[in-house]
Design a protein around this motif. Sequence first.
Motif, PDB file in Angstrom:
ATOM      1  N   PRO A   1      47.763  13.621  40.162  1.00 21.04           N
ATOM      2  CA  PRO A   1      46.720  14.636  40.139  1.00 21.04           C
ATOM      3  C   PRO A   1      45.340  14.008  39.950  1.00 21.04           C
ATOM      4  O   PRO A   1      45.144  13.219  39.024  1.00 21.04           O
ATOM      5  CB  PRO A   1      47.085  15.496  38.923  1.00 21.04           C
ATOM      6  CG  PRO A   1      48.528  15.258  38.705  1.00 21.04           C
ATOM      7  CD  PRO A   1      48.807  13.855  39.175  1.00 21.04           C
TER       8      PRO A   1
ATOM      9  N   LYS B   1      42.503  14.128  38.448  1.00 22.48           N
ATOM     10  CA  LYS B   1      41.798  14.828  37.369  1.00 22.48           C
ATOM     11  C   LYS B   1      40.392  14.279  37.208  1.00 22.48           C
ATOM     12  O   LYS B   1      40.125  13.143  37.546  1.00 22.48           O
ATOM     13  CB  LYS B   1      42.553  14.641  36.042  1.00 22.48           C
ATOM     14  CG  LYS B   1      43.935  15.232  36.095  1.00 22.48           C
ATOM     15  CD  LYS B   1      44.568  15.355  34.718  1.00 22.48           C
ATOM     16  CE  LYS B   1      46.009  15.730  34.925  1.00 22.48           C
ATOM     17  NZ  LYS B   1      46.585  16.605  33.961  1.00 22.48           N
TER      18      LYS B   1
ATOM     19  N   GLU C   1      42.624  19.848  32.931  1.00 21.08           N
ATOM     20  CA  GLU C   1      42.118  18.480  32.818  1.00 21.08           C
ATOM     21  C   GLU C   1      41.201  18.275  31.621  1.00 21.08           C
ATOM     22  O   GLU C   1      40.531  17.252  31.529  1.00 21.08           O
ATOM     23  CB  GLU C   1      41.418  18.047  34.118  1.00 21.08           C
ATOM     24  CG  GLU C   1      40.310  18.986  34.554  1.00 21.08           C
ATOM     25  CD  GLU C   1      39.825  18.662  35.971  1.00 21.08           C
ATOM     26  OE1 GLU C   1      40.355  17.728  36.595  1.00 21.08           O
ATOM     27  OE2 GLU C   1      38.917  19.361  36.438  1.00 21.08           O
TER      28      GLU C   1
ATOM     29  N   TYR D   1      43.105  20.484  43.042  1.00 24.72           N
ATOM     30  CA  TYR D   1      43.764  19.178  43.212  1.00 24.72           C
ATOM     31  C   TYR D   1      43.903  18.816  44.688  1.00 24.72           C
ATOM     32  O   TYR D   1      43.669  17.681  45.096  1.00 24.72           O
ATOM     33  CB  TYR D   1      45.166  19.203  42.579  1.00 24.72           C
ATOM     34  CG  TYR D   1      45.200  19.019  41.074  1.00 24.72           C
ATOM     35  CD1 TYR D   1      44.133  18.456  40.374  1.00 24.72           C
ATOM     36  CD2 TYR D   1      46.343  19.375  40.351  1.00 24.72           C
ATOM     37  CE1 TYR D   1      44.195  18.276  39.003  1.00 24.72           C
ATOM     38  CE2 TYR D   1      46.413  19.196  38.974  1.00 24.72           C
ATOM     39  CZ  TYR D   1      45.339  18.650  38.293  1.00 24.72           C
ATOM     40  OH  TYR D   1      45.408  18.474  36.953  1.00 24.72           O
TER      41      TYR D   1
END
Lengths: 317, 447
Positions: free
Chosen positions: A5, A7, A40, B248
Amino acid sequence: MPFTPPKESFSGKIFELSMGRGDKAVTIGGENVMPFHRFEGMSPSKPVVAFEVQDVPPEDWPDTVKEAFKDVSGDPAAWAAYCQDSLGAEAIALRLVGTHPDRGDIPAEQAAETVKKVLEAVKVPLIILGSNHAEKDTAVLVKAAEAAKGTGSVIGKAQEANYKTIAAAAMANDLKLIAMSELDINLSKQLNILITQMGFDKEKLITDPMCSALSYGLEYTYSVMERIKQAALAQNDAVLQPPMLADVGVYVWKVKETQAAEADLPEWGELAARGIAWEAVTASSFLISGADLLIMRHPDAVAAVRKYISEFSMEVR
Amino acid sequence: MALTGVEIFKLLPKTNCKKCGQPTCLAFAMKLAQRQASLDQCPDVSEDARQKLGEASAPPIRPTSLGAGAKAVKMGEEMVLFRHEKKFVNPCAIALEIKDTLAAADAAGRIEEAAASEIDRVGQRLRVDALFLSNDSGEPAKFLELAKLAAWKAPEMPVIISTQNPEAAEAALSQFAGKKAVLYGANAGNLQAMAEKAKAAKAALGIAAKNIDELCELTEKAKTLGIEDMVLDPGARSAGEILRDNTYIRRAALKKNFKPLGYPVITFANRQDTMLEALVAGLAVEKYASIVVVGSAEKWKNLALFSLRQNIYTDPQVPMQVQQNIYKIGEPGPKAPFLITTNFSLTYFIVSGEIENSKVPCRLAVMDSEGLSVLTAWAAGKFTASKIAQFITESGVEGELDQRELIIPGYVAILSGSIEDKLAGWKITVGPREANGIPAFLKARTA
Ligand code: B12
Ligand code: SF4
């Protein structure tokens, strides 16, 4: 290819600001990520929606929203209590429109009485707003601030033309302050700097970058908010780290889409739902762009926005 | 992974022949790295380099078409995460879900509702863009019926066919040959069969994954099966999941050039609560969906979503504008009222709409104010007495008129005296502040 991911973490963080008194105080801000990016980083508080109440009957509101308060809108204290007790308001925004020279020119002393009555009628935090007449607001908000001394209330709006008096009044009475500029990140920044240079604590500020309605400039407010949030987080620009306000109702309930009858514009569909959707979509968009505090009018629009907010904390797989 | 300008440069012919329009190969390489140029602009690039660069220079989110013909919707090609950085490119398509469990008459009603949703909004034609046909029954025969109905009732409308059953997929796809449908519903269990059906029908394949990890696996597999056009569903349903997954995916595609996620995204907003659905659909528009599926298409909801999409997808640098001109509304004679406004699209369309409502034929002068609204233009010094006077004089409108009266917006009443000073022989009349006062104002004058 395995997925990592992407982040993002930031060095900056929005100030936590608490409003109100006792166990009904609420806190906004505190996030170190873009809006609702709980995946996040930290986003400790939910955005708060304040119900708008006015010192005089809301004659210029369209029927859709006037109707919702018809039994209480003649009395600001009863109106505020209704929002708190029957609609579950987390905060009240009292707009002193009746003080505007064109709207009755109610004197500052009388406005301060209204503030006192509303403060007695409700326990939830109060946001006290002038009539947006830069000159008259200085007189009105000084008296209103005295009336609200020590209640943790929020007062505003301080603008370029009148911030000195209003910020001084907020400081003297230990209130939080809304600073409003006109849709420009640099103007926002400049006003916050001017106010803090007076010795006002930047952690007691709320930035209002100026709102607008869906289809009437929404994209400007949206992008200015995103830019302010990014500067606050990524560049760790402390001047831009106060939480942000979107003062939605006042912009939404004057546009044609919230007023025109279906009979005149059949292709626009049912009027009541259209008005509510206009307010709710405008408000929810500004949550995504960075507002921590909303001021809204229609109970059904508020209800929809609250449901929307709660969807962001639903257990994310 | 994305190549840097210098890495790209090493693969170019290094002749600085300028045929690409750039002064040097290095400059061209830099443009390529920033995705501001396309490799085709260099005629001399070697086959070997083309291969190496092809992958890296392809747009990070694959351009894909939903539907064919006049009502086709472009998807993908986005370049940024935030609209203030650069204009968002291809507006999110709104797709109305229609289940094959509905009675035929109800399904037909909904298809017609979607097909008739088109309205004019600030000069653009906007509509519910697509139908999302759901095989809720699980039966191929029922699904085929629905597909036939859609193909018959709304032949131009793009469709997304939603089923996990390859047999039902084939049945429905048979109705949309050559129409670039999306076949949605490929998952870990049916990927191969679904990929075959999509390929046979030249449809894009919609991947229905449980999460992003699985999504990446599935798109890579689909690619090895020869599928090029895909649409991604990471399985997000709540607003929080949608925001996270779409963020994402967009970041991975743009910032990491992560190919398995370099495709348009489909987001499901459909909910029982239609008002909440409007807000979640709004989130999809704002946060990176190329298709958003809704469960109902009330007119008021459409209007709100069309407007939001229009706002989010405008160019942040250039407000939508109309051309400076003297526009005739109705058939104005030489004595017809003459009004002035600025050239911000929104202002123009509101004002001209209200003049039309009044049924009074008029001339409307639209002055170039760099696309700013009346008050903004005034505050910015672009809608001033001298500029207005100059525009009116130079427009030649005086020759068409038997009168010398100009109606100005109520919000700039303050300008009336100074315009009269600068525009010899003219009388300035202050109109209402809000455009919705125009019909009554104009009617009262002619009465
Ligand atoms: C969005 C916006 C902007 C956008 C620009 C949007 C655009 N394309 O114009 C941006 C962010 C760029 C901007 C900038 C500025 N803005 Co500005 N902006 C606004 C805002 C929020 C909305 C404007 C809008 O889109 N209105 C909608 C359109 C349709 O309105 P309109 O053109 O006026 O048309 C209506 C009426 O005038 C009437 N009408 C129009 N034409 C005609 C013709 C006739 C004959 C009649 C009868 C009626 C009529 O009908 C329409 C509908 O009712 C307003 C505040 C507000 N909510 O109104 C401030 C506002 C206009 N801005 C203002 C200011 C001061 C500025 C800046 C100078 C300051 C700054 N922030 O930097 C700059 C100047 C721009 C520059 N380039 O230098 C002030 C103007 C103050 C004043 N009273 O003069 C306002 C009122 C905000 C405020 N309360 O202070 N702004
Ligand atoms: S066309 Fe190709 S070879 Fe010629 S300058 Fe451009 S990049 Fe270099």
